[in-house]
Design an enzyme around this catalytic site. Structure first.
Site, PDB file in Angstrom:
ATOM      1  N   GLU A  42       0.869  -1.413   0.013  1.00  0.00           N
ATOM      2  CA  GLU A  42       0.000  -0.153   0.046  1.00  0.00           C
ATOM      3  C   GLU A  42       0.636   1.406  -0.104  1.00  0.00           C
ATOM      4  O   GLU A  42       2.064   1.244   0.640  1.00  0.00           O
ATOM      5  CB  GLU A  42      -0.916  -0.050   1.063  1.00  0.00           C
ATOM      6  CG  GLU A  42      -1.928   1.199   1.473  1.00  0.00           C
ATOM      7  CD  GLU A  42      -2.701   1.322   2.464  1.00  0.00           C
ATOM      8  OE1 GLU A  42      -3.915   1.798   2.546  1.00  0.00           O
ATOM      9  OE2 GLU A  42      -2.199   0.550   3.534  1.00  0.00           O
ATOM     10  N   LYS A 115      -9.974   0.315  -2.237  1.00  0.00           N
ATOM     11  CA  LYS A 115     -10.120   0.147  -0.862  1.00  0.00           C
ATOM     12  C   LYS A 115     -11.371   0.311  -0.331  1.00  0.00           C
ATOM     13  O   LYS A 115     -12.050   1.587  -0.201  1.00  0.00           O
ATOM     14  CB  LYS A 115      -8.994   0.758   0.064  1.00  0.00           C
ATOM     15  CG  LYS A 115      -8.754   0.382   1.437  1.00  0.00           C
ATOM     16  CD  LYS A 115      -7.704   1.063   1.936  1.00  0.00           C
ATOM     17  CE  LYS A 115      -7.659   0.805   3.412  1.00  0.00           C
ATOM     18  NZ  LYS A 115      -6.475   1.290   4.140  1.00  0.00           N
ATOM     19  N   CYS A 160      -4.824  -3.367   3.591  1.00  0.00           N
ATOM     20  CA  CYS A 160      -4.616  -3.137   4.780  1.00  0.00           C
ATOM     21  C   CYS A 160      -5.686  -3.435   5.766  1.00  0.00           C
ATOM     22  O   CYS A 160      -5.871  -4.241   6.241  1.00  0.00           O
ATOM     23  CB  CYS A 160      -3.984  -1.475   5.025  1.00  0.00           C
ATOM     24  SG  CYS A 160      -3.172  -1.341   6.175  1.00  0.00           S
TER      25      CYS A 160
END
Length: 273
Positions: A42, A115, A160
């Site tokens: 990321e 995301k 993440c």
């Protein structure tokens, strides 16, 4: 039948050119070691001094220097590349999409994942709120990548903070995912407490391989990330780990081992809810 995967660890800086040079060196190293699929962390292209720095660097989907880098490097190395995340234009002018782009060896972008879950954490002076500058995605995304024998592997994308939401990974498993990718920039605080156990849990409960490339070290902006880039097998065994600093974690994913584990413990077939 195996798929050789490389998870790349970086310590990204505020300057994109510097980060792309580091990423290029790591991707070359991965290709030289026989990787077929390489995954960047990321924020691989920029980790700025302020959260708002990414607004000035956002690219429209399909055009821009960060996307051009990924496409040309994939083509030059003959490598599948998953571009961690980079900032893409959002519906709101005050936000970006934190997006993972997948490039095939011919340079085509074959998948995009925005995301979904946005990180927020407060403990004393340590405060993060991605919702201030990032617009969330809504849709789980999978893609297929062939191994050396042409067998397709179904790959589920995540980023993440998504790691804390097992329903996303179960959706990937229901879609046939055999490999789960988790490019990340976990904070040192949350990573030290939860990173290993969450990664192994996602592998075990979905009987899937997990590759988790991370940011790992002290950054120019003063932020410290946990690192510990890992590749984990469907039984929860760690196949390789890079604790800190830049590096490549490489592993050959074994389709026969995957079949055996899923046959011996058919938990995915025992779902009720």
């Amino acid at each position: 039948m195996s798929l050789t995967v490389a998870a790349l660890q970086m310590v990204s800086a505020p300057e994109p050119a510097r980060n792309l040079a580091s990423a290029a060196a790591l991707l070359q190293q991965a290709a030289d070691q026989g990787a077929m699929l390489a995954v960047l962390p990321e924020y691989f292209a920029v980790l700025g001094h302020r959260d708002t720095d990414k607004l000035a660097l956002r690219e429209p989907f399909g055009a821009g220097p960060m996307q051009d880098f990924l496409a040309s490097t994939a083509q030059r190395l003959g490598l599948w590349i998953v571009g961690g995340t980079l900032p893409l234009v959002a519906d709101s002018p005050a936000h970006v999409r934190n997006s993972t782009l997948v490039f095939a060896p011919d340079g085509r972008c074959v998948a995009r994942y925005d995301k979904i879950h946005l990180f927020r954490f407060e403990r004393g002076a340590e405060r993060f709120d991605e919702g201030r500058t990032i617009e969330p995605g809504q849709t789980p995304v999978q893609f297929d990548v062939p191994d050396a024998n042409g067998r397709p592997w179904r790959v589920g994308l995540s980023v993440c903070y998504d790691l804390r939401f097992p329903e996303l990974y179960r959706a990937h498993a229901q879609a046939g995912a055999e490999l789960l990718l988790v490019p990340s920039a976990f904070t040192h605080t949350t990573g030290q407490a939860h990173w290993d156990v969450l990664l192994r849990a996602r592998a075990i409960e979905n009987l899937a391989y997990v590759a988790a490339p991370a940011q790992g070290g002290l950054h120019d902006n003063g932020r410290r990330t946990w690192g510990h880039t890992q590749i984990i097998d469907p039984w929860g065994s760690v196949l390789g780990c890079q604790p800190e600093g830049e590096g490549v974690v490489l592993a050959a994913l074994d389709a026969q081992h995957l079949r055996e584990v899923r046959s011996q413990l058919p938990a995915l077939d025992h779902r009720v809810l």
